[in-house]
Motif scaffolding. Structure first.
Motif, short mmCIF file in Angstrom:
data_model
loop_
_atom_site.label_atom_id
_atom_site.label_comp_id
_atom_site.label_asym_id
_atom_site.label_seq_id
_atom_site.Cartn_x
_atom_site.Cartn_y
_atom_site.Cartn_z
N THR A 110 -37.34 -36.64 64.18
CA THR A 110 -38.53 -36.82 63.44
C THR A 110 -38.20 -37.96 62.09
OG1 THR A 110 -39.66 -34.97 63.69
CG2 THR A 110 -40.42 -36.21 61.81
N THR A 111 -39.03 -39.07 62.27
CA THR A 111 -38.82 -40.18 61.11
C THR A 111 -40.20 -40.51 60.68
OG1 THR A 111 -39.35 -42.05 62.54
CG2 THR A 111 -37.27 -41.17 62.47
N GLY A 112 -40.65 -41.68 60.21
CA GLY A 112 -42.05 -41.88 59.86
C GLY A 112 -42.33 -43.31 59.62
N ILE A 113 -43.45 -43.50 59.16
CA ILE A 113 -43.79 -44.81 59.04
C ILE A 113 -43.18 -45.69 58.14
CG2 ILE A 113 -45.52 -44.33 57.36
CD1 ILE A 113 -47.53 -46.34 58.75
N LEU A 114 -42.64 -45.04 57.28
CA LEU A 114 -41.89 -45.94 56.32
C LEU A 114 -40.44 -46.78 57.12
CD1 LEU A 114 -41.50 -43.30 53.45
CD2 LEU A 114 -43.16 -45.09 53.59
N GLY A 115 -40.24 -46.13 58.31
CA GLY A 115 -39.19 -47.18 58.94
C GLY A 115 -39.64 -48.62 59.16
N ASP A 116 -40.92 -48.61 59.38
CA ASP A 116 -41.67 -49.91 59.75
C ASP A 116 -42.41 -50.33 58.79
OD1 ASP A 116 -40.52 -49.99 62.48
OD2 ASP A 116 -42.03 -48.59 63.23
N HIS A 117 -43.07 -49.73 57.99
CA HIS A 117 -43.99 -50.07 56.79
C HIS A 117 -43.71 -49.37 55.57
CE1 HIS A 117 -46.44 -52.14 59.96
NE2 HIS A 117 -46.20 -51.11 60.60
N PRO A 118 -42.68 -49.66 55.04
CA PRO A 118 -42.30 -49.01 53.59
C PRO A 118 -43.61 -49.30 52.60
CG PRO A 118 -40.60 -50.54 54.15
CD PRO A 118 -41.63 -50.81 55.17
N VAL A 119 -43.57 -48.15 51.78
CA VAL A 119 -44.46 -48.35 50.53
C VAL A 119 -43.40 -48.47 49.33
CG1 VAL A 119 -46.44 -47.53 51.82
CG2 VAL A 119 -44.73 -45.94 50.34
N ASP A 120 -44.11 -48.34 48.11
CA ASP A 120 -43.53 -48.29 46.76
C ASP A 120 -42.59 -47.01 46.65
OD1 ASP A 120 -42.77 -49.38 44.15
OD2 ASP A 120 -44.40 -48.21 43.32
N GLN A 121 -41.45 -47.28 46.12
CA GLN A 121 -40.29 -46.38 45.80
C GLN A 121 -39.77 -45.60 46.90
OE1 GLN A 121 -41.45 -43.79 42.41
NE2 GLN A 121 -42.80 -45.16 41.62
N THR A 122 -40.03 -46.15 47.96
CA THR A 122 -39.25 -45.66 49.38
C THR A 122 -38.14 -46.34 49.89
OG1 THR A 122 -40.84 -46.83 50.71
CG2 THR A 122 -41.54 -44.62 49.71
N THR A 123 -37.20 -46.97 48.89
CA THR A 123 -36.05 -47.63 49.59
C THR A 123 -35.01 -46.60 50.29
OG1 THR A 123 -34.90 -47.59 47.46
CG2 THR A 123 -35.86 -49.50 48.07
N SER A 124 -34.88 -45.49 49.72
CA SER A 124 -34.24 -44.32 50.47
C SER A 124 -34.72 -43.96 51.71
CB SER A 124 -33.78 -43.22 49.37
OG SER A 124 -33.04 -42.29 50.12
N ALA A 125 -36.06 -43.60 51.54
CA ALA A 125 -36.61 -42.86 52.66
C ALA A 125 -36.84 -43.68 53.87
CB ALA A 125 -37.94 -42.25 52.19
N ALA A 126 -37.21 -44.99 53.51
CA ALA A 126 -37.26 -46.15 54.57
C ALA A 126 -36.05 -46.42 55.40
CB ALA A 126 -37.67 -47.57 54.02
N MET A 127 -34.71 -46.54 54.29
CA MET A 127 -33.46 -46.68 55.13
C MET A 127 -33.26 -45.58 55.86
SD MET A 127 -30.09 -46.87 52.81
CE MET A 127 -30.21 -45.10 52.41
N VAL A 128 -33.29 -44.50 55.65
CA VAL A 128 -33.09 -43.18 56.33
C VAL A 128 -33.75 -43.26 57.90
CG1 VAL A 128 -33.25 -40.76 56.62
CG2 VAL A 128 -32.12 -41.74 54.68
N ASN A 129 -35.08 -43.68 57.64
CA ASN A 129 -36.01 -43.74 58.76
C ASN A 129 -35.52 -44.69 59.72
OD1 ASN A 129 -37.54 -41.32 58.00
ND2 ASN A 129 -39.14 -42.66 57.26
N GLY A 130 -34.88 -45.87 59.19
CA GLY A 130 -34.69 -46.82 59.87
C GLY A 130 -33.19 -46.63 60.76
N GLY A 131 -32.39 -45.80 60.03
CA GLY A 131 -31.26 -45.53 60.42
C GLY A 131 -31.23 -44.65 61.68
N ILE A 132 -32.19 -43.53 61.75
CA ILE A 132 -32.66 -42.70 62.71
C ILE A 132 -33.10 -43.28 64.17
CG2 ILE A 132 -33.81 -40.76 63.45
CD1 ILE A 132 -33.74 -39.83 60.44
N HIS A 133 -34.05 -44.55 63.74
CA HIS A 133 -34.46 -45.21 64.88
C HIS A 133 -33.25 -45.86 65.60
CE1 HIS A 133 -38.64 -45.91 63.02
NE2 HIS A 133 -38.36 -44.42 63.17
N SER A 134 -32.36 -46.46 64.96
CA SER A 134 -31.32 -47.09 65.58
C SER A 134 -30.31 -46.40 66.21
CB SER A 134 -30.56 -47.94 64.46
OG SER A 134 -31.08 -49.07 63.92
N PHE A 135 -29.86 -44.95 65.49
CA PHE A 135 -29.19 -43.88 66.19
C PHE A 135 -29.83 -43.52 67.81
CE2 PHE A 135 -28.48 -39.46 66.82
CZ PHE A 135 -27.17 -39.31 67.08
N VAL A 136 -31.13 -43.39 67.43
CA VAL A 136 -31.69 -42.62 68.73
C VAL A 136 -31.66 -43.90 69.94
CG1 VAL A 136 -34.02 -42.34 69.85
CG2 VAL A 136 -33.44 -41.30 67.76
#
Length: 202
Positions: A110-136
Protein backbone atom coordinates in the motif's frame (compact mmCIF):
# COMPACT_ATOMS: atom_id res chain seq x y z
CA UNK A 1 -7.23 -18.54 -0.54
CA UNK A 2 -5.49 -18.07 2.79
CA UNK A 3 -4.63 -14.39 3.01
CA UNK A 4 -2.57 -12.51 5.60
CA UNK A 5 -3.81 -8.93 5.94
CA UNK A 6 -1.37 -6.71 7.84
CA UNK A 7 -3.22 -3.67 9.14
CA UNK A 8 -6.65 -5.25 8.87
CA UNK A 9 -8.15 -3.06 11.59
CA UNK A 10 -7.51 0.39 10.11
CA UNK A 11 -10.01 2.52 8.21
CA UNK A 12 -9.16 0.83 4.92
CA UNK A 13 -8.07 -2.52 6.32
CA UNK A 14 -11.30 -3.37 8.06
CA UNK A 15 -13.24 -2.69 4.84
CA UNK A 16 -10.91 -4.96 2.88
CA UNK A 17 -11.22 -7.71 5.51
CA UNK A 18 -15.02 -7.44 5.52
CA UNK A 19 -15.25 -7.96 1.75
CA UNK A 20 -12.53 -10.59 1.29
CA UNK A 21 -13.66 -12.68 4.27
CA UNK A 22 -16.80 -13.58 2.35
CA UNK A 23 -14.81 -15.90 0.08
CA UNK A 24 -11.32 -16.27 1.54
CA UNK A 25 -9.65 -17.43 4.77
CA UNK A 26 -8.35 -14.24 6.41
CA UNK A 27 -5.57 -13.95 8.99
CA UNK A 28 -5.25 -10.40 10.35
CA UNK A 29 -1.97 -9.10 11.76
CA UNK A 30 -0.94 -5.89 13.51
CA UNK A 31 1.10 -4.67 16.45
CA UNK A 32 -1.69 -5.02 18.99
CA UNK A 33 -4.81 -6.39 17.28
CA UNK A 34 -5.72 -9.24 14.99
CA UNK A 35 -5.09 -12.96 14.94
CA UNK A 36 -1.29 -12.55 14.98
CA UNK A 37 0.98 -9.75 16.19
CA UNK A 38 3.65 -8.22 13.96
CA UNK A 39 5.88 -5.16 14.14
CA UNK A 40 6.93 -4.03 10.67
CA UNK A 41 10.13 -2.41 11.92
CA UNK A 42 11.33 -5.71 13.42
CA UNK A 43 12.56 -8.30 10.93
CA UNK A 44 12.36 -11.11 13.47
CA UNK A 45 8.76 -10.19 14.21
CA UNK A 46 7.97 -10.49 10.50
CA UNK A 47 9.60 -13.91 10.34
CA UNK A 48 7.71 -15.00 13.45
CA UNK A 49 4.47 -13.93 11.74
CA UNK A 50 5.15 -16.24 8.82
CA UNK A 51 6.29 -19.09 11.07
CA UNK A 52 3.07 -18.79 13.07
CA UNK A 53 0.74 -18.63 10.08
CA UNK A 54 2.46 -21.31 8.00
CA UNK A 55 1.72 -21.64 4.30
CA UNK A 56 -0.43 -18.94 2.74
CA UNK A 57 -1.54 -17.74 -0.68
CA UNK A 58 -1.29 -13.97 -0.39
CA UNK A 59 -0.18 -11.05 1.74
CA UNK A 60 -1.94 -7.70 1.73
CA UNK A 61 -0.25 -4.94 3.71
CA UNK A 62 -2.30 -1.87 4.61
CA UNK A 63 0.02 -0.63 7.34
CA UNK A 64 3.09 1.50 7.88
CA UNK A 65 3.87 4.92 9.26
CA UNK A 66 5.58 8.04 7.92
CA UNK A 67 6.04 11.38 9.64
CA UNK A 68 4.54 14.57 8.25
CA UNK A 69 6.13 17.95 8.86
CA UNK A 70 7.73 21.01 7.32
CA UNK A 71 10.94 20.06 5.52
CA UNK A 72 12.78 22.91 7.30
CA UNK A 73 11.87 21.36 10.65
CA UNK A 74 12.24 17.65 9.87
CA UNK A 75 15.33 15.96 11.29
CA UNK A 76 17.06 12.95 9.73
CA UNK A 77 15.48 10.68 12.30
CA UNK A 78 12.02 11.88 11.28
CA UNK A 79 12.60 10.52 7.77
CA UNK A 80 13.71 7.17 9.15
CA UNK A 81 10.28 6.67 10.72
CA UNK A 82 8.79 6.16 7.26
CA UNK A 83 11.84 4.41 5.85
CA UNK A 84 11.89 1.80 8.61
CA UNK A 85 8.12 1.33 8.91
CA UNK A 86 6.21 1.87 5.68
CA UNK A 87 9.08 1.34 3.22
CA UNK A 88 11.38 -1.33 4.63
CA UNK A 89 8.56 -2.89 6.63
CA UNK A 90 6.72 -3.70 3.42
CA UNK A 91 9.92 -4.61 1.58
CA UNK A 92 10.79 -7.08 4.33
CA UNK A 93 7.28 -8.56 4.25
CA UNK A 94 8.05 -9.47 0.64
CA UNK A 95 11.68 -10.51 1.07
CA UNK A 96 10.99 -12.85 3.96
CA UNK A 97 7.55 -13.83 2.72
CA UNK A 98 9.07 -15.25 -0.45
CA UNK A 99 10.37 -18.12 1.68
CA UNK A 100 6.86 -19.07 2.83
CA UNK A 101 4.32 -18.09 0.19
CA UNK A 102 2.75 -20.78 -1.99
CA UNK A 103 3.45 -20.90 -5.75
CA UNK A 104 1.23 -18.53 -7.75
CA UNK A 105 0.68 -16.39 -4.67
CA UNK A 106 0.74 -12.62 -4.47
CA UNK A 107 1.89 -9.66 -2.42
CA UNK A 108 -0.11 -6.43 -2.34
CA UNK A 109 1.54 -3.38 -0.77
CA UNK A 110 0.00 0.00 0.00
CA UNK A 111 1.20 3.48 -0.92
CA UNK A 112 -0.83 6.58 -1.70
CA UNK A 113 -1.41 9.59 -3.90
CA UNK A 114 1.54 11.44 -2.35
CA UNK A 115 3.90 9.35 -4.47
CA UNK A 116 2.58 11.20 -7.54
CA UNK A 117 0.87 14.29 -6.15
CA UNK A 118 2.55 15.46 -2.92
CA UNK A 119 0.93 18.07 -0.71
CA UNK A 120 2.46 20.41 1.85
CA UNK A 121 4.62 18.86 4.58
CA UNK A 122 4.90 15.42 2.97
CA UNK A 123 8.53 15.17 1.84
CA UNK A 124 8.99 12.02 3.92
CA UNK A 125 5.68 10.35 3.07
CA UNK A 126 6.00 11.17 -0.63
CA UNK A 127 9.57 9.83 -0.70
CA UNK A 128 8.49 6.57 0.93
CA UNK A 129 5.55 6.08 -1.43
CA UNK A 130 7.76 6.68 -4.45
CA UNK A 131 10.29 4.19 -3.13
CA UNK A 132 7.64 1.50 -2.75
CA UNK A 133 6.41 2.16 -6.29
CA UNK A 134 9.92 1.61 -7.65
CA UNK A 135 10.47 -1.48 -5.50
CA UNK A 136 7.26 -3.10 -6.74
CA UNK A 137 8.14 -2.51 -10.39
CA UNK A 138 11.66 -3.89 -9.94
CA UNK A 139 10.69 -6.81 -7.68
CA UNK A 140 8.11 -7.97 -10.23
CA UNK A 141 10.98 -8.70 -12.62
CA UNK A 142 12.47 -11.18 -10.14
CA UNK A 143 9.37 -13.00 -8.92
CA UNK A 144 9.48 -16.77 -9.37
CA UNK A 145 7.01 -19.67 -9.15
CA UNK A 146 4.20 -17.55 -10.57
CA UNK A 147 4.27 -15.14 -7.62
CA UNK A 148 3.06 -11.60 -8.28
CA UNK A 149 3.51 -8.24 -6.57
CA UNK A 150 1.50 -5.02 -6.89
CA UNK A 151 0.77 -1.89 -4.89
CA UNK A 152 -2.54 -0.13 -4.32
CA UNK A 153 -2.25 3.64 -4.22
CA UNK A 154 -5.28 5.58 -3.03
CA UNK A 155 -6.19 9.22 -2.71
CA UNK A 156 -8.04 10.74 0.24
CA UNK A 157 -10.54 8.06 1.23
CA UNK A 158 -14.08 8.86 2.33
CA UNK A 159 -13.57 7.55 5.85
CA UNK A 160 -10.64 9.93 6.43
CA UNK A 161 -12.07 13.14 4.94
CA UNK A 162 -12.97 14.73 8.28
CA UNK A 163 -9.48 14.15 9.65
CA UNK A 164 -7.36 15.03 6.60
CA UNK A 165 -9.44 17.23 4.27
CA UNK A 166 -7.50 20.38 5.21
CA UNK A 167 -4.28 18.68 4.04
CA UNK A 168 -5.77 17.85 0.63
CA UNK A 169 -7.44 21.02 -0.69
CA UNK A 170 -9.48 20.39 -3.82
CA UNK A 171 -9.02 16.62 -3.75
CA UNK A 172 -12.04 14.44 -4.46
CA UNK A 173 -12.82 11.89 -1.75
CA UNK A 174 -12.39 8.31 -2.96
CA UNK A 175 -15.29 5.94 -2.21
CA UNK A 176 -14.25 3.12 0.09
CA UNK A 177 -15.71 0.50 -2.24
CA UNK A 178 -13.45 1.80 -5.02
CA UNK A 179 -10.41 1.48 -2.78
CA UNK A 180 -11.37 -2.06 -1.77
CA UNK A 181 -11.70 -2.95 -5.45
CA UNK A 182 -8.05 -2.03 -5.92
CA UNK A 183 -7.05 -4.74 -3.47
CA UNK A 184 -9.40 -7.23 -5.12
CA UNK A 185 -7.85 -6.40 -8.51
CA UNK A 186 -4.36 -7.05 -7.17
CA UNK A 187 -5.35 -10.23 -5.33
CA UNK A 188 -7.63 -11.93 -7.85
CA UNK A 189 -6.34 -10.45 -11.10
CA UNK A 190 -3.25 -11.39 -13.06
CA UNK A 191 -1.35 -8.11 -12.92
CA UNK A 192 2.27 -8.03 -11.79
CA UNK A 193 4.39 -4.99 -11.04
CA UNK A 194 1.38 -2.68 -11.21
CA UNK A 195 0.73 0.47 -9.20
CA UNK A 196 -3.06 0.35 -8.99
CA UNK A 197 -4.07 3.98 -8.65
CA UNK A 198 -7.41 4.68 -7.04
CA UNK A 199 -7.64 8.43 -7.50
CA UNK A 200 -8.18 11.09 -10.14
CA UNK A 201 -5.14 11.77 -12.30
CA UNK A 202 -5.70 15.53 -12.24
Amino acid sequence: MKIIIVGGHGSIGRRVVHVLAKKHDIVTASRSKGNVNVDLVDIESIRELYETVGEFDAVICIAGEAKWGAMTEMKEGDYYVGIRSKLMGQVNLVRIGMEYIKPNGSFTLTTGILGDHPVDQTTSAAMVNGGIHSFVKAAALEMTNGIRINAVSSGLVEDAVEKYQDNFPGHNAIPMRKVVNGYIKSLEGKGNGEIIKMYDNS
